[in-house]
Scaffold this motif. Sequence first.
Motif, PDB file in Angstrom:
ATOM      1  N   ASP A 223      33.234  37.245  27.680  1.00 24.10           N
ATOM      2  CA  ASP A 223      33.157  37.435  29.323  1.00 24.10           C
ATOM      3  C   ASP A 223      32.980  39.016  29.128  1.00 24.10           C
ATOM      4  O   ASP A 223      33.823  39.774  28.576  1.00 24.10           O
ATOM      5  N   THR A 224      32.024  39.544  30.002  1.00 30.51           N
ATOM      6  CA  THR A 224      31.700  41.096  29.861  1.00 30.51           C
ATOM      7  C   THR A 224      31.800  41.292  31.421  1.00 30.51           C
ATOM      8  O   THR A 224      31.500  42.572  31.669  1.00 30.51           O
ATOM      9  N   THR A 226      34.408  41.301  35.093  1.00 29.28           N
ATOM     10  CA  THR A 226      35.768  41.542  35.609  1.00 29.28           C
ATOM     11  C   THR A 226      36.064  40.694  36.592  1.00 29.28           C
ATOM     12  O   THR A 226      35.230  39.988  37.206  1.00 29.28           O
ATOM     13  N   SER A 227      37.267  40.763  37.021  1.00 23.75           N
ATOM     14  CA  SER A 227      37.558  39.814  38.322  1.00 23.75           C
ATOM     15  C   SER A 227      36.892  40.402  39.543  1.00 23.75           C
ATOM     16  O   SER A 227      36.709  39.753  40.776  1.00 23.75           O
ATOM     17  N   ARG A 234      29.094  34.952  32.902  1.00 17.55           N
ATOM     18  CA  ARG A 234      29.894  36.047  32.411  1.00 17.55           C
ATOM     19  C   ARG A 234      29.372  37.021  31.474  1.00 17.55           C
ATOM     20  O   ARG A 234      29.998  37.801  31.158  1.00 17.55           O
ATOM     21  N   GLU A 254      39.115  44.583  28.717  1.00 13.23           N
ATOM     22  CA  GLU A 254      39.640  43.872  29.803  1.00 13.23           C
ATOM     23  C   GLU A 254      40.434  44.769  30.824  1.00 13.23           C
ATOM     24  O   GLU A 254      40.248  44.451  32.070  1.00 13.23           O
ATOM     25  N   GLU A 255      41.250  45.470  30.488  1.00 17.92           N
ATOM     26  CA  GLU A 255      42.053  46.460  31.207  1.00 17.92           C
ATOM     27  C   GLU A 255      42.086  47.675  30.872  1.00 17.92           C
ATOM     28  O   GLU A 255      42.016  48.110  29.714  1.00 17.92           O
ATOM     29  N   GLU A 257      40.432  47.515  35.022  1.00 17.95           N
ATOM     30  CA  GLU A 257      39.137  47.095  35.381  1.00 17.95           C
ATOM     31  C   GLU A 257      38.654  48.329  36.424  1.00 17.95           C
ATOM     32  O   GLU A 257      39.125  48.831  37.301  1.00 17.95           O
ATOM     33  N   ARG A 262      32.913  45.065  32.523  1.00 18.52           N
ATOM     34  CA  ARG A 262      33.858  45.368  31.456  1.00 18.52           C
ATOM     35  C   ARG A 262      33.168  46.597  30.758  1.00 18.52           C
ATOM     36  O   ARG A 262      31.911  46.487  30.192  1.00 18.52           O
TER      37      ARG A 262
END
Length: 269
Positions: A223-224, A226-227, A234, A254-255, A257, A262
């Motif tokens: 997953d690249t 974010t929310s 993804r 991941e964090e 964001e 990402r």
Amino acid sequence: MTLRLISLNAWGGRVHAPLMQYLKDTDPDVLCLQEVTHVASYDGGWLTFREGDFELPQRASLLEDVTEILPGHRAFFAPAARGPLYDGDRQVISEWGLATFVRQDLSVIDQVQGFIHGDFPLSGFGDHPRPRNAHAVRIHRYDTGSGVTIVQMHGLRDLAGKGDTPARLAQAHALVALIEKVWQPGEPLVVCGDFNLLPGSETFAILGKLGLTDLVTTRGFTDTRTSWYPKDGRYADYLLVTPDVKVENFDVVEEPEVSDHRALLLEIV
């Protein structure tokens, strides 16, 4: 010493405050940003991109904002298109493209920018799939006494999806031709960016002929996005290296964001 590289689609600065804090905290040696907005001599902070019913806030001064956050870096801006953003009903002409920031104690000994799909549109942002460009810098590292070439691209967006098309394959060959103008075989090579491709694309086989291998898929990242990105599919961003790139650390962050993409963080020795 370690050289820290970050590649990120900045999304026009939509998540501005976290983005600025992240770049200040990480202080990369080389920063490769896609979707960077620049409005010359504009006295406001935010504008709006409109396309049909779709609207997206854009930071008019994103290029200048990042330059201010990274005062010890040189900024190279490579516009891919020029078109209207909106301040209410008023049109403000903006540029949109790639920005590469290189720490000033690293010597940029060669560089090239150019279009890998289409050409700079004469009026407006152009029809889909819109023009796309790439920027390559060859850097001399005094700590290792050697060169490293870093290339970023923003792959074309096709409204039909991320599958291979003749235009995408032509884009891959154009990217290879651009890389070969700067890169010295036998030196480390890094290619990164928002490719707008699926992992199985033929683009990776074409780049593989230069000895490049993607770190996102081969290191198990799935997953690249974010929310901020609610859709399926993804994968978008990739970072490829030749075998002589000595990877100390690689992460798909991941964090925090800071975009709908990402950040890709690479540290090499």
